[in-house]
Design a protein around this motif. Sequence first.
Motif, PDB file in Angstrom:
ATOM      1  N   ASP A 227      90.155 122.648  13.417  1.00 43.44           N
ATOM      2  CA  ASP A 227      91.310 121.930  12.873  1.00 43.44           C
ATOM      3  C   ASP A 227      91.701 122.493  11.507  1.00 43.44           C
ATOM      4  N   ILE A 228      91.637 123.829  11.365  1.00 45.94           N
ATOM      5  CA  ILE A 228      92.000 124.413  10.088  1.00 45.94           C
ATOM      6  C   ILE A 228      93.322 125.165  10.212  1.00 45.94           C
ATOM      7  N   GLN A 229      93.861 125.496   9.059  1.00 49.47           N
ATOM      8  CA  GLN A 229      95.132 126.218   8.993  1.00 49.47           C
ATOM      9  C   GLN A 229      94.877 127.613   8.445  1.00 49.47           C
ATOM     10  N   ILE A 230      95.495 128.609   9.077  1.00 48.34           N
ATOM     11  CA  ILE A 230      95.438 129.964   8.558  1.00 48.34           C
ATOM     12  C   ILE A 230      96.865 130.467   8.375  1.00 48.34           C
ATOM     13  N   THR A 231      97.034 131.453   7.518  1.00 45.83           N
ATOM     14  CA  THR A 231      98.346 132.067   7.336  1.00 45.83           C
ATOM     15  C   THR A 231      98.238 133.570   7.508  1.00 45.83           C
ATOM     16  N   VAL A 232      99.072 134.105   8.384  1.00 51.53           N
ATOM     17  CA  VAL A 232      99.193 135.549   8.565  1.00 51.53           C
ATOM     18  C   VAL A 232     100.324 136.018   7.663  1.00 51.53           C
ATOM     19  N   CYS A 233     100.021 136.943   6.767  1.00 55.05           N
ATOM     20  CA  CYS A 233     100.994 137.427   5.784  1.00 55.05           C
ATOM     21  C   CYS A 233     101.500 138.799   6.202  1.00 55.05           C
ATOM     22  N   GLY A 234     102.723 138.850   6.668  1.00 57.98           N
ATOM     23  CA  GLY A 234     103.303 140.106   7.117  1.00 57.98           C
ATOM     24  C   GLY A 234     104.199 139.882   8.306  1.00 57.98           C
TER      25      GLY A 234
ATOM     26  N   ASN B 264     100.275 129.718  10.402  1.00 60.07           N
ATOM     27  CA  ASN B 264     101.514 129.926   9.656  1.00 60.07           C
ATOM     28  C   ASN B 264     101.780 131.418   9.518  1.00 60.07           C
ATOM     29  N   VAL B 265     103.025 131.766   9.265  1.00 62.50           N
ATOM     30  CA  VAL B 265     103.397 133.166   9.056  1.00 62.50           C
ATOM     31  C   VAL B 265     104.248 133.277   7.798  1.00 62.50           C
ATOM     32  N   LEU B 266     103.860 134.183   6.908  1.00 61.78           N
ATOM     33  CA  LEU B 266     104.653 134.515   5.719  1.00 61.78           C
ATOM     34  C   LEU B 266     105.326 135.843   5.968  1.00 61.78           C
ATOM     35  N   THR B 267     106.643 135.856   6.028  1.00 61.26           N
ATOM     36  CA  THR B 267     107.381 137.072   6.350  1.00 61.26           C
ATOM     37  C   THR B 267     108.741 137.057   5.658  1.00 61.26           C
ATOM     38  N   ARG B 268     109.289 138.222   5.405  1.00 61.26           N
ATOM     39  CA  ARG B 268     110.590 138.313   4.738  1.00 61.26           C
ATOM     40  C   ARG B 268     111.740 137.871   5.626  1.00 61.26           C
ATOM     41  N   ARG B 269     111.540 137.897   6.953  1.00 63.69           N
ATOM     42  CA  ARG B 269     112.633 137.573   7.877  1.00 63.69           C
ATOM     43  C   ARG B 269     112.222 136.466   8.845  1.00 63.69           C
ATOM     44  N   PRO B 270     112.004 135.277   8.327  1.00 63.33           N
ATOM     45  CA  PRO B 270     111.537 134.184   9.192  1.00 63.33           C
ATOM     46  C   PRO B 270     112.531 133.796  10.270  1.00 63.33           C
ATOM     47  N   GLN B 271     113.816 134.076  10.030  1.00 58.58           N
ATOM     48  CA  GLN B 271     114.847 133.679  10.989  1.00 58.58           C
ATOM     49  C   GLN B 271     114.718 134.414  12.323  1.00 58.58           C
ATOM     50  N   LEU B 272     113.975 135.528  12.334  1.00 61.58           N
ATOM     51  CA  LEU B 272     113.824 136.303  13.562  1.00 61.58           C
ATOM     52  C   LEU B 272     112.664 135.831  14.436  1.00 61.58           C
TER      53      LEU B 272
ATOM     54  N   SER C  98     107.845 131.101   7.154  1.00 69.28           N
ATOM     55  CA  SER C  98     108.668 131.022   5.949  1.00 69.28           C
ATOM     56  C   SER C  98     108.549 132.306   5.146  1.00 69.28           C
ATOM     57  N   LYS C  99     109.546 132.546   4.311  1.00 67.22           N
ATOM     58  CA  LYS C  99     109.463 133.656   3.364  1.00 67.22           C
ATOM     59  C   LYS C  99     108.972 133.180   2.006  1.00 67.22           C
ATOM     60  N   TYR C 100     108.730 131.891   1.892  1.00 62.83           N
ATOM     61  CA  TYR C 100     108.274 131.320   0.628  1.00 62.83           C
ATOM     62  C   TYR C 100     106.790 130.980   0.699  1.00 62.83           C
ATOM     63  N   PRO C 101     105.954 131.631  -0.115  1.00 65.85           N
ATOM     64  CA  PRO C 101     104.516 131.345  -0.100  1.00 65.85           C
ATOM     65  C   PRO C 101     104.205 129.869  -0.307  1.00 65.85           C
ATOM     66  N   SER C 102     105.003 129.173  -1.110  1.00 65.84           N
ATOM     67  CA  SER C 102     104.747 127.760  -1.400  1.00 65.84           C
ATOM     68  C   SER C 102     104.818 126.891  -0.153  1.00 65.84           C
TER      69      SER C 102
ATOM     70  N   PRO D  60     101.073 146.927   5.637  1.00 64.31           N
ATOM     71  CA  PRO D  60     100.548 148.223   5.179  1.00 64.31           C
ATOM     72  C   PRO D  60      99.974 148.125   3.774  1.00 64.31           C
ATOM     73  N   SER D  61      99.064 149.024   3.462  1.00 67.39           N
ATOM     74  CA  SER D  61      98.328 148.927   2.199  1.00 67.39           C
ATOM     75  C   SER D  61      99.218 149.072   0.977  1.00 67.39           C
ATOM     76  N   HIS D  62     100.372 149.739   1.104  1.00 69.92           N
ATOM     77  CA  HIS D  62     101.212 149.915  -0.072  1.00 69.92           C
ATOM     78  C   HIS D  62     101.970 148.647  -0.451  1.00 69.92           C
ATOM     79  N   ILE D  63     101.890 147.585   0.366  1.00 71.68           N
ATOM     80  CA  ILE D  63     102.490 146.308  -0.040  1.00 71.68           C
ATOM     81  C   ILE D  63     101.436 145.219  -0.238  1.00 71.68           C
ATOM     82  N   HIS D  64     100.160 145.564  -0.136  1.00 67.00           N
ATOM     83  CA  HIS D  64      99.102 144.569  -0.325  1.00 67.00           C
ATOM     84  C   HIS D  64      99.189 143.888  -1.685  1.00 67.00           C
ATOM     85  N   SER D  65      99.402 144.672  -2.725  1.00 64.47           N
ATOM     86  CA  SER D  65      99.471 144.092  -4.074  1.00 64.47           C
ATOM     87  C   SER D  65     100.620 143.109  -4.201  1.00 64.47           C
ATOM     88  N   ASP D  66     101.765 143.456  -3.620  1.00 64.74           N
ATOM     89  CA  ASP D  66     102.924 142.559  -3.680  1.00 64.74           C
ATOM     90  C   ASP D  66     102.613 141.231  -2.998  1.00 64.74           C
ATOM     91  N   ILE D  67     101.966 141.298  -1.848  1.00 67.54           N
ATOM     92  CA  ILE D  67     101.612 140.079  -1.119  1.00 67.54           C
ATOM     93  C   ILE D  67     100.598 139.258  -1.906  1.00 67.54           C
TER      94      ILE D  67
END
Length: 423
Positions: free
Chosen positions: A15-22, A44-52, A80-84, A98-105
């Motif tokens: 009964d836990i929640q996880i978030t996939v970022c990407g 949950n999913v964190l993505t720049r284009r949640p509408q898709l 959502s595209k909002y981490p909050s 990809p690893s070049h966006i890990h820091s941004d995430i």
Amino acid sequence: RRVHGIHFLKIQMEDIQITVCGGGNLAHASVACIGHHNPALKINVLTRRPQLWSNSILAHTDKSSWKYKGDLTGKINKVSKYPSEVIPGSKVLLVAGPSHIHSDILRAIEPYVGENTFVGTVYGQGAFDLQARAIFKEKLAKKNITIFALTNVPFICKIIEHGKSINIIGPKDHLYCASYPPEKVDQAANLISLLYYIPTFTIPNFLCITLTPSNQIIHPGRVYSVFKEWDGKTGYDPKDVPRLYDLDEDSAYEIQLLDDEIQAIKHAIVKQFPEIDLSQLMPIKERIIKQYSKQITDKSTLKTVFSTNSGYDILVFPTKKVEDGIVINVESRFFWEDIPFGLCILKNYGDVFGVPMPNTERIIKWHQKFMKVNFLDEDNSLINVELTGAPSKYGFTTKEDLVATSLRKPTPKLQKLNQLNNI
């Protein structure tokens, strides 16, 4: 003990929640695979284009060694595209980009990460531990946050329809996981085993991931071998461009040269820090055989380990069309991930530990000709490190800095032995 650990985690995970970022291939396949095997999880999913994105992801496995499983479907709790909106309350955060966006995430999610959270990536190239250490700082210890990463991705996969379906092509037979603190690695490996239903083994430390001979040497070595005479403009007949992993002798040779330099770094580190276990940092041929053993028909040479691997069958170079054919896509991850967040990191380690890196330098310089930015100057010194994942970017410049997350805390027994030895 491992079996009991898995049983305990299974109870806790119901009964836990996880978030996939990407929002890319790995994010799609992870949602489908994890959700299918753990239907009680809230994903949950964190993505720049949640509408898709739809409310579930369908993964087809018929072209892989998982075809006996049939289609996999993972339901999504929230996108959502909002981490909050998707991070608070999640006990597991999976960075699947990809690893070049890990820091941004990591910077985006850091304010919302709670206590006792596992924060990890399904692809550890790019010194994920150093990035997390630089961004989370003292919060890692204060909130008991565990950082983890896989040596290699759980599968090779390709999106069919964005936000809806994915093809899983080359699933791994098993996975390898490291953590920081290193003492949490059993928990992290059990967690990954349950999420993906792929047996996951522990490896001693993050250095075994950061230095692993994977995409960071495979892609640059292969691209250089096939396109080394390219003028940056002239197109190729598509029929003349081989499949990505159908290696010839020259490609295998170039990849082996880069792997030899990784092994030299390994030996230099172990000589300076004999307490650090790098036994799992295997030469590339041995590593691929171990991970794809059942999918390889000829294990005799590095060339055949690639060219007879069914998990690599249909993969192609990232290319784009031009007037007279196709060219290698210099805007792809093969350039912008594997050079600044692959070879440049290896070069930094080589510099700090006094290991000559002539082949790594040669391959970086060839790639940077097409990237409109230089990562090495005429003297082969790293420059523009702020655009890379090199440890020096985060202020980690000493040998001790580079191995800090791979050192285990001494046990009480070892501390007592050390005290006796010092008497």
